[in-house]
Design an enzyme around this catalytic site. Structure first.
Site, PDB file in Angstrom:
ATOM      1  N   GLU A 109      48.504  22.993  29.643  1.00 48.49           N
ATOM      2  CA  GLU A 109      49.381  22.149  29.952  1.00 48.49           C
ATOM      3  C   GLU A 109      49.766  22.693  31.592  1.00 48.49           C
ATOM      4  OE1 GLU A 109      52.280  18.794  29.843  1.00 48.49           O
ATOM      5  OE2 GLU A 109      50.161  19.288  29.645  1.00 48.49           O
TER       6      GLU A 109
ATOM      7  N   ASP B 224      48.896  22.120  24.630  1.00 50.48           N
ATOM      8  CA  ASP B 224      49.571  22.607  25.650  1.00 50.48           C
ATOM      9  C   ASP B 224      49.335  24.196  25.788  1.00 50.48           C
ATOM     10  OD1 ASP B 224      50.979  20.446  26.187  1.00 50.48           O
ATOM     11  OD2 ASP B 224      52.144  20.623  24.242  1.00 50.48           O
TER      12      ASP B 224
END
Length: 252
Positions: free
Chosen positions: A80, A108
């Site tokens: 992310e 992420d």
């Protein structure tokens, strides 16, 4: 809301959120709630990986920033915050190296200890509802899901919370602080409710019109740390600066 975000989050996180919104053609001046949500999500992802390393025996250990053990391997790979092209490059590299199944959507984080991708969620609603939405979207048992709320609740795949209780408590405390600071500034209701957000936007626009006739001097300084670290901030020392400088919200 925009002023609140710039005051309460690390400048590097704000910069990354601005880039993310620009990449998707979104205007942070209008979608201020999304700006705040992106910054919050980024900070949780960084805090999730904070201080977690893998030693030579393959065990997960927690090391404070002052510890000289720089040769330890980061337990989590942060995906992310990167632009989409670079993020997919990292994901492909991880899959080729570890044999992990390539996810359909960008996750992420990647956990080198458990050998799995992680999807982090931060919700203003009920955790179980948001968890189900994430699970229905991802449709993969290989990606681990971990949801946090601003009320201190959390939910994770198979009740496996990955981190130790203290690390998770840090994240929950930070989210609760953000909520309290928003509430003290009258921003929380609009952050939770889209209808309230529209009302707040109209008030902000009206306020801007009233001030249009006055001259305003705005500082456009760029953080020296950001100049030095970009575009290298995601290297082996990628979170060192962030770890040392998560900003607390100033008092109103």
């Amino acid at each position: 809301m925009e002023d609140f975000v710039r005051q309460c989050f690390n400048p590097m996180i704000v910069e990354l959120a601005e880039k993310a919104m620009k990449e998707y053609g979104e205007d942070l001046k209008i979608e201020t709630n999304k700006f705040a949500a992106i910054c919050t999500h980024l900070e949780v992802c960084f805090m999730y990986s904070d201080f977690h390393f893998i030693n030579e025996q393959g065990e997960s250990i927690i090391v404070e920033p002052e510890d000289p053990n720089a040769l330890l391997k980061h337990r989590f790979e942060i995906i992310e915050g990167r632009d989409r092209t670079m993020a997919w490059t990292v994901v492909n590299s991880i899959c080729n190296t570890t044999g992990a199944e390539k996810p359909k959507f960008l996750p992420d984080l990647y956990d080198y200890k458990e050998n799995r991708f992680i999807e982090i969620g931060v919700t203003r609603r009920e955790v179980h509802i948001y968890y189900l939405e994430k699970a229905n979207k991802i449709k993969s048992e290989k990606t681990h899901i971990h949801i946090f709320s601003f009320t201190g609740e959390e939910m994770a795949t198979k009740a496996d919370y990955t981190l130790d209780e203290e690390s998770r408590a840090r994240i929950k405390t930070r989210l609760f602080t953000i909520r309290q600071e928003m509430a003290s500034r009258g921003l929380w209701d609009s952050f939770v409710s889209p209808r309230e957000a529209k009302k707040q936007l109209k008030k902000d626009l009206k306020s801007q019109e009233q001030c249009a006739g006055s001259l305003t001097k705005v500082s456009r300084r760029t953080s020296p740390a950001l100049r030095i670290l970009e575009p290298m901030w995601m290297d082996s020392n990628r979170t060192a600066t962030l770890r040392a400088s998560f900003l607390k919200c100033p008092k109103k």
